[in-house]
Design a protein around this motif. Structure first.
Motif, mmCIF file in Angstrom:
data_model
loop_
_atom_site.group_PDB
_atom_site.id
_atom_site.type_symbol
_atom_site.label_atom_id
_atom_site.label_comp_id
_atom_site.label_asym_id
_atom_site.label_seq_id
_atom_site.Cartn_x
_atom_site.Cartn_y
_atom_site.Cartn_z
ATOM 1 N N LYS A 90 0.786 -1.214 -0.211
ATOM 2 C CA LYS A 90 0.097 -0.110 -0.017
ATOM 3 C C LYS A 90 0.802 1.183 0.048
ATOM 4 C CE LYS A 90 -3.688 -2.512 2.488
ATOM 5 N NZ LYS A 90 -4.075 -2.540 3.897
ATOM 6 N N ASP A 91 2.138 1.357 0.505
ATOM 7 C CA ASP A 91 2.652 2.558 0.729
ATOM 8 C C ASP A 91 4.381 2.010 0.542
ATOM 9 O OD1 ASP A 91 4.441 4.695 1.415
ATOM 10 O OD2 ASP A 91 3.784 4.568 3.424
ATOM 11 N N LYS A 92 4.652 2.313 -0.724
ATOM 12 C CA LYS A 92 6.073 1.977 -1.465
ATOM 13 C C LYS A 92 7.135 2.264 -0.733
ATOM 14 C CE LYS A 92 4.132 -0.648 -4.338
ATOM 15 N NZ LYS A 92 3.840 -2.156 -4.175
ATOM 16 N N ARG A 93 7.056 3.394 0.151
ATOM 17 C CA ARG A 93 8.004 4.021 0.733
ATOM 18 C C ARG A 93 8.423 3.257 2.105
ATOM 19 N NH1 ARG A 93 5.312 9.409 1.863
ATOM 20 N NH2 ARG A 93 3.734 7.743 2.391
ATOM 21 N N SER A 94 7.463 2.502 2.657
ATOM 22 C CA SER A 94 7.464 1.579 3.893
ATOM 23 C C SER A 94 7.961 0.203 3.281
ATOM 24 C CB SER A 94 6.312 1.706 4.665
ATOM 25 O OG SER A 94 6.480 0.912 5.766
ATOM 26 N N LYS A 95 8.702 -0.391 4.223
ATOM 27 C CA LYS A 95 9.226 -1.684 4.095
ATOM 28 C C LYS A 95 8.689 -2.485 5.199
ATOM 29 C CE LYS A 95 13.100 -0.774 1.239
ATOM 30 N NZ LYS A 95 14.478 -0.798 0.806
ATOM 31 N N ARG A 96 8.254 -3.935 4.783
ATOM 32 C CA ARG A 96 7.848 -4.842 5.815
ATOM 33 C C ARG A 96 8.762 -5.841 6.066
ATOM 34 N NH1 ARG A 96 3.568 -2.864 8.442
ATOM 35 N NH2 ARG A 96 2.351 -1.580 7.099
ATOM 36 N N LEU A 97 8.908 -6.149 7.236
ATOM 37 C CA LEU A 97 10.138 -7.254 7.517
ATOM 38 C C LEU A 97 9.368 -8.598 7.785
ATOM 39 C CD1 LEU A 97 11.670 -4.926 10.447
ATOM 40 C CD2 LEU A 97 12.456 -5.464 8.015
ATOM 41 N N PHE A 98 10.178 -9.567 7.180
ATOM 42 C CA PHE A 98 10.018 -11.053 7.112
ATOM 43 C C PHE A 98 11.177 -11.783 7.263
ATOM 44 C CE2 PHE A 98 6.931 -8.785 4.636
ATOM 45 C CZ PHE A 98 5.588 -9.384 4.704
ATOM 46 N N LEU A 99 10.867 -13.073 8.146
ATOM 47 C CA LEU A 99 11.908 -14.050 8.017
ATOM 48 C C LEU A 99 12.211 -14.858 6.750
ATOM 49 C CD1 LEU A 99 11.194 -15.692 11.463
ATOM 50 C CD2 LEU A 99 12.594 -13.959 11.198
ATOM 51 N N THR A 100 13.441 -14.927 6.714
ATOM 52 C CA THR A 100 13.861 -15.640 5.516
ATOM 53 C C THR A 100 13.673 -16.970 5.659
ATOM 54 O OG1 THR A 100 16.162 -16.104 6.038
ATOM 55 C CG2 THR A 100 15.364 -14.185 4.403
ATOM 56 N N GLU A 101 13.965 -18.328 4.798
ATOM 57 C CA GLU A 101 13.624 -19.545 5.061
ATOM 58 C C GLU A 101 14.794 -19.860 6.305
ATOM 59 O OE1 GLU A 101 14.327 -23.883 2.893
ATOM 60 O OE2 GLU A 101 13.710 -22.229 1.749
ATOM 61 N N ASN A 102 16.037 -19.301 6.213
ATOM 62 C CA ASN A 102 17.066 -19.705 7.223
ATOM 63 C C ASN A 102 16.412 -18.940 8.441
ATOM 64 O OD1 ASN A 102 18.724 -20.770 5.356
ATOM 65 N ND2 ASN A 102 20.027 -19.169 5.050
ATOM 66 N N GLY A 103 16.127 -17.944 8.634
ATOM 67 C CA GLY A 103 15.479 -17.038 9.726
ATOM 68 C C GLY A 103 14.239 -18.034 10.323
ATOM 69 N N GLN A 104 13.461 -18.264 9.650
ATOM 70 C CA GLN A 104 12.334 -19.313 10.062
ATOM 71 C C GLN A 104 12.811 -20.370 10.832
ATOM 72 O OE1 GLN A 104 8.970 -18.105 9.863
ATOM 73 N NE2 GLN A 104 8.752 -19.651 11.315
ATOM 74 N N GLN A 105 13.788 -21.029 10.200
ATOM 75 C CA GLN A 105 14.443 -22.487 10.822
ATOM 76 C C GLN A 105 15.112 -22.149 12.266
ATOM 77 O OE1 GLN A 105 17.064 -23.952 7.909
ATOM 78 N NE2 GLN A 105 15.295 -24.895 6.736
ATOM 79 N N LEU A 106 15.675 -20.864 12.154
ATOM 80 C CA LEU A 106 16.184 -20.567 13.674
ATOM 81 C C LEU A 106 15.054 -20.223 14.396
ATOM 82 C CD1 LEU A 106 18.319 -19.807 15.350
ATOM 83 C CD2 LEU A 106 18.894 -17.614 14.154
ATOM 84 N N PHE A 107 14.206 -19.404 13.999
ATOM 85 C CA PHE A 107 13.054 -18.860 15.022
ATOM 86 C C PHE A 107 12.094 -20.277 15.335
ATOM 87 C CE2 PHE A 107 8.350 -18.119 15.066
ATOM 88 C CZ PHE A 107 8.453 -17.240 15.928
ATOM 89 N N ASP A 108 12.053 -20.890 14.617
ATOM 90 C CA ASP A 108 11.459 -22.481 14.920
ATOM 91 C C ASP A 108 12.190 -23.166 15.933
ATOM 92 O OD1 ASP A 108 9.237 -21.890 13.101
ATOM 93 O OD2 ASP A 108 9.870 -23.231 11.583
#
Length: 153
Positions: A90-108
């Motif tokens: 909705k707002d291209k000036r703003s960025k949303r943060l997500f875990l990568t596959e590696n980040g998701q594995q560490l999070f899990d």
């Protein structure tokens, strides 16, 4: 020698809280150490993993830290391919943060370790103990901006 009048019950409760906290974070600290990151990185991973798509502004509100304090560890997590930012639809000036596959594995891995701890402890009590514990923790945290943000989403 100064004598306090706080009583041994309060001292015991504070000590109990301290030792419980140390126990809760001990295994996750060992895990993040193996990945050559630290507790600050773990907190960032926790909030991004728990609230995928939040932006940097929302993250620093949830963590109750300054943007400057967040900048370096967040940049490291991006460089290590644990976190990625994507433009907000909705707002291209703003960025949303997500875990990568590696980040998701560490999070899990981190969440599984803590889930096992909580299951072990709460498994020793009746189901109402978990609810009571949550009420007590909310009582302590009720005025924290991070909790207010967490509860608002």
């Amino acid at each position: 020698m100064t004598v306090n009048n706080y009583g041994t019950d309060l001292s015991k409760q504070i000590a109990l809280f301290y030792f419980a906290y140390r126990s809760i974070i001990e295994i996750p600290e060992e895990i993040v150490e193996a990945y050559q990151i630290n507790r600050g990185h773990h907190r960032i991973l926790f909030f991004i993993g728990s609230m995928p798509g939040l932006n940097v502004n929302e993250l620093f509100h949830a963590l109750e830290v300054s943007k400057q304090a967040l900048h370096h560890p967040l940049r490291e997590l991006k460089q290590r391919n644990y976190v990625v930012d994507m433009p907000d639809e909705k707002d291209k000036r703003s960025k949303r943060l997500f875990l990568t596959e590696n980040g998701q594995q560490l999070f899990d891995e981190l969440m599984a370790a803590q889930q096992a701890q909580f299951d072990t402890v709460f498994g020793q009590f009746d189901p109402q103990a978990k609810e009571l514990w949550s009420h007590i923790m909310k009582g302590f945290a009720k005025d924290r901006p991070g909790l207010q943000y967490w509860d608002s989403i």
